[in-house]
Motif scaffolding. Structure first.
Motif, mmCIF file in Angstrom:
data_model
loop_
_atom_site.group_PDB
_atom_site.id
_atom_site.type_symbol
_atom_site.label_atom_id
_atom_site.label_comp_id
_atom_site.label_asym_id
_atom_site.label_seq_id
_atom_site.Cartn_x
_atom_site.Cartn_y
_atom_site.Cartn_z
ATOM 1 N N ASN A 203 -1.335 16.176 0.393
ATOM 2 C CA ASN A 203 -2.604 16.374 0.706
ATOM 3 C C ASN A 203 -2.749 15.566 2.123
ATOM 4 O O ASN A 203 -2.731 14.471 1.968
ATOM 5 N N SER B 249 0.831 -1.216 0.112
ATOM 6 C CA SER B 249 -0.035 -0.014 -0.035
ATOM 7 C C SER B 249 0.868 0.986 0.061
ATOM 8 O O SER B 249 2.177 0.955 -0.189
ATOM 9 N N GLY B 250 0.446 2.338 0.203
ATOM 10 C CA GLY B 250 0.977 3.716 0.323
ATOM 11 C C GLY B 250 2.043 3.661 1.187
ATOM 12 O O GLY B 250 3.345 4.065 0.980
ATOM 13 N N THR B 251 1.841 2.944 2.462
ATOM 14 C CA THR B 251 3.020 2.930 3.361
ATOM 15 C C THR B 251 4.304 2.246 3.147
ATOM 16 O O THR B 251 5.311 2.651 3.382
ATOM 17 N N THR C 267 -4.497 13.738 4.421
ATOM 18 C CA THR C 267 -5.683 13.230 4.449
ATOM 19 C C THR C 267 -6.783 13.356 5.810
ATOM 20 O O THR C 267 -8.090 13.441 5.889
ATOM 21 N N ASP D 39 4.410 12.873 -0.696
ATOM 22 C CA ASP D 39 3.380 11.775 -0.264
ATOM 23 C C ASP D 39 2.097 12.376 -1.032
ATOM 24 O O ASP D 39 1.529 13.478 -0.680
ATOM 25 N N PHE E 46 -1.176 11.614 8.911
ATOM 26 C CA PHE E 46 -0.194 10.883 7.896
ATOM 27 C C PHE E 46 1.125 11.520 7.981
ATOM 28 O O PHE E 46 2.222 10.917 7.834
ATOM 29 N N GLN F 143 -5.718 2.809 -3.796
ATOM 30 C CA GLN F 143 -7.146 2.740 -3.233
ATOM 31 C C GLN F 143 -7.883 4.158 -3.494
ATOM 32 O O GLN F 143 -8.743 4.404 -2.719
ATOM 33 N N LYS F 144 -7.037 5.085 -3.879
ATOM 34 C CA LYS F 144 -7.780 6.368 -3.768
ATOM 35 C C LYS F 144 -8.128 6.954 -5.057
ATOM 36 O O LYS F 144 -9.126 6.568 -5.739
HETATM 37 N N1 PLP Z 1 -0.725 9.200 3.185
HETATM 38 C C1 PLP Z 1 -1.761 9.641 2.851
HETATM 39 C C2 PLP Z 1 -1.744 11.209 3.076
HETATM 40 C C3 PLP Z 1 -2.800 8.878 3.442
HETATM 41 O O1 PLP Z 1 -3.876 9.341 3.276
HETATM 42 C C4 PLP Z 1 -2.549 7.555 3.602
HETATM 43 C C5 PLP Z 1 -3.747 6.622 3.840
HETATM 44 O O2 PLP Z 1 -5.020 7.096 3.872
HETATM 45 C C6 PLP Z 1 -1.332 6.958 3.449
HETATM 46 C C7 PLP Z 1 -0.269 7.805 3.335
HETATM 47 C C8 PLP Z 1 -1.127 5.569 4.085
HETATM 48 O O3 PLP Z 1 -1.444 4.781 2.859
HETATM 49 P P1 PLP Z 1 -1.684 3.221 2.933
HETATM 50 O O4 PLP Z 1 -3.081 3.149 3.618
HETATM 51 O O5 PLP Z 1 -2.140 3.131 1.620
HETATM 52 O O6 PLP Z 1 -0.577 2.589 3.326
#
Ligand code: PLP
Length: 396
Positions: free
Chosen positions: A142, A64-66, A144, A171, A91, A196-197
């Motif tokens: 952004n 995922s993003g992380t 979130t 990010d 975040f 997923q966004k």
């Molecule tokens: N960075 C931002 C700005 C996010 O909104 C999110 C998740 O919502 C993440 C990082 C983490 O991403 P992930 O949940 O896909 O690992």
């Protein structure tokens, strides 16, 4: 019993268009077949267009993003490197924590949750760093958690004005594909997102845009990495393959979502997000509520974080919306828990969906104890959507 449609207004995972869902419903296929690249190679090109990079390289890591954050850091920095980061939401806070866990020397600038990346303070610190000890600057484009979009261009300018050589990490998890983002033009070295966004897919892909400069850094850096090694990916991606089992169904979904984005036109997708977000914000203001974002110039076009009035618990708003009205809003994260709820408005979305979000929000707020004059929120959004709003320039 739940009947009718369940409404998902969280800022990711977002609603998946039917065409994308159907595209993923395919038999499993051979990931080492001679023609596998026919599916994957075009995805790299498509993602480059979404990131607006010609010279950069794109990676898709199962994750995922992380995971993409971790890949970006471990490939391009050395243990103990000094990095400059801001903390202004959950975040950006988690990114700081990851950098610390990975053994970086993190120079943190704390600003209120609701503020943007502190460009002036970044500029001051970069200017004072005559020996070039800061190796990277991190920006959460952004945030979130707070619904705040920061000015990446201004951070690039701050770096350029003092001829600073640090890498620029961005990010873009909740901005890329929905809010204007230009990797090459803005001189971004590492751009991070997830599937997923804005890409309207299930979670499962950590996506990275990497500049030539960052790729060059990756050749000599010594931070430990294994799964996320760029070099392994580069070697295998050449023919469209992966060093480990890739999520093939997601690739089929990504093909469909990229097609949808390009059919609408990336600029139009971004303009749609802006228009819908403005409607949601007008609706929220119409209800007499305040946003977490400190200033209109920071308003996010993908998520709106809304403060509930004193004495009202935002968790009740979330629970009532979910249990009584089949509707999910985003919760207030960490220190905003109980004080804030969020409306996610990104991905596969239209005006009617925004009106549903505002209407359900009014009902849930009222049942949670807020004084609400029913209809004011949706009415303000309707006026905006139909071009009848009194002041189109509210954003200034
Ligand atoms: N960075 C931002 C700005 C996010 O909104 C999110 C998740 O919502 C993440 C990082 C983490 O991403 P992930 O949940 O896909 O690992």
């Amino acid at each position: 019993m739940r009947t009718g449609q369940t409404h998902l207004f969280i800022p990711g995972p977002t609603n998946i268009p039917e065409r994308v869902r159907q595209a993923m419903n395919v038999p499993m296929q051979d990931m080492r077949a001679p023609d596998f690249g026919e599916l994957t190679l075009g995805l790299f090109d498509g993602l480059k267009k979404v990131l607006r990079t010609e010279s950069g390289r794109v990676f898709m890591f199962p994750g995922s993003g992380t995971g993409a954050w971790e890949a970006a850091i471990t490939n391009t920095l050395n243990p103990g490197d000094r990095v400059l980061m801001a903390r202004h939401g959950q975040f950006s806070t988690l990114w700081v924590e990851m950098a610390q866990r990975l053994g970086l020397d993190v120079e943190v600038v704390d600003v209120p949750w609701g503020a943007g990346a502190p460009v002036k303070e970044f500029a001051r610190r970069l200017g004072a760093d005559r020996e070039g000890r800061i190796k990277a600057v991190f920006v959460t484009h952004n945030e979130t958690a707070t619904g705040v979009t920061s000015n990446v261009v201004a951070v690039r300018q701050a770096l350029d004005e003092c001829f600073h050589d640090a890498l620029l990490f961005v990010d873009g998890v909740s901005s890329i594909g929905s809010i204007d983002f230009r990797m090459d033009e803005w001189g971004v070295d590492l751009a991070v997102t997830g599937s997923q966004k804005g890409l309207m897919l299930p979670a499962g892909l950590g996506i990275l845009g990497v500049s030539d400069k960052a790729m060059a850094a990756a050749e000599t850096t010594t931070m430990r990495r294994a799964y996320f090694e760029f070099a392994d990916m580069v070697k295998m991606n050449e023919g469209g393959y992966f060093p480990y089992t890739p999520p093939t169904q997601l690739f089929h979904g990504l093909r469909a979502s990229l097609d949808l984005i390009f059919e609408e036109g990336l600029d139009n997708v971004i303009a749609r997000h802006r228009r819908l977000a403005e409607g949601v914000r007008r609706g929220v203001h119409g209800m007499g509520l305040e946003l977490v974002a400190e200033h209109p110039s920071l308003y996010s076009d993908t998520v709106t974080a809304i403060r509930v009035p004193e004495g009202v618990d935002a968790r009740d708003v979330l629970r009532i919306a979910y249990e009584r009205y089949n509707t999910s809003f985003g919760s207030g994260l960490a220190k905003l828990n109980g004080k804030v709820f969020r409306i996610g408005h990104l991905g596969d979305l239209n005006e009617g969906m925004c009106l549903t979000a505002l209407s359900v929000a009014e009902m849930a707020l009222a049942e949670a104890g807020t004084q609400v004059e029913f209809g004011r929120g949706p009415a303000a959004a309707m006026a905006w959507f139909t071009g009848q709003a009194e002041s189109p320039a509210l954003r200034v």
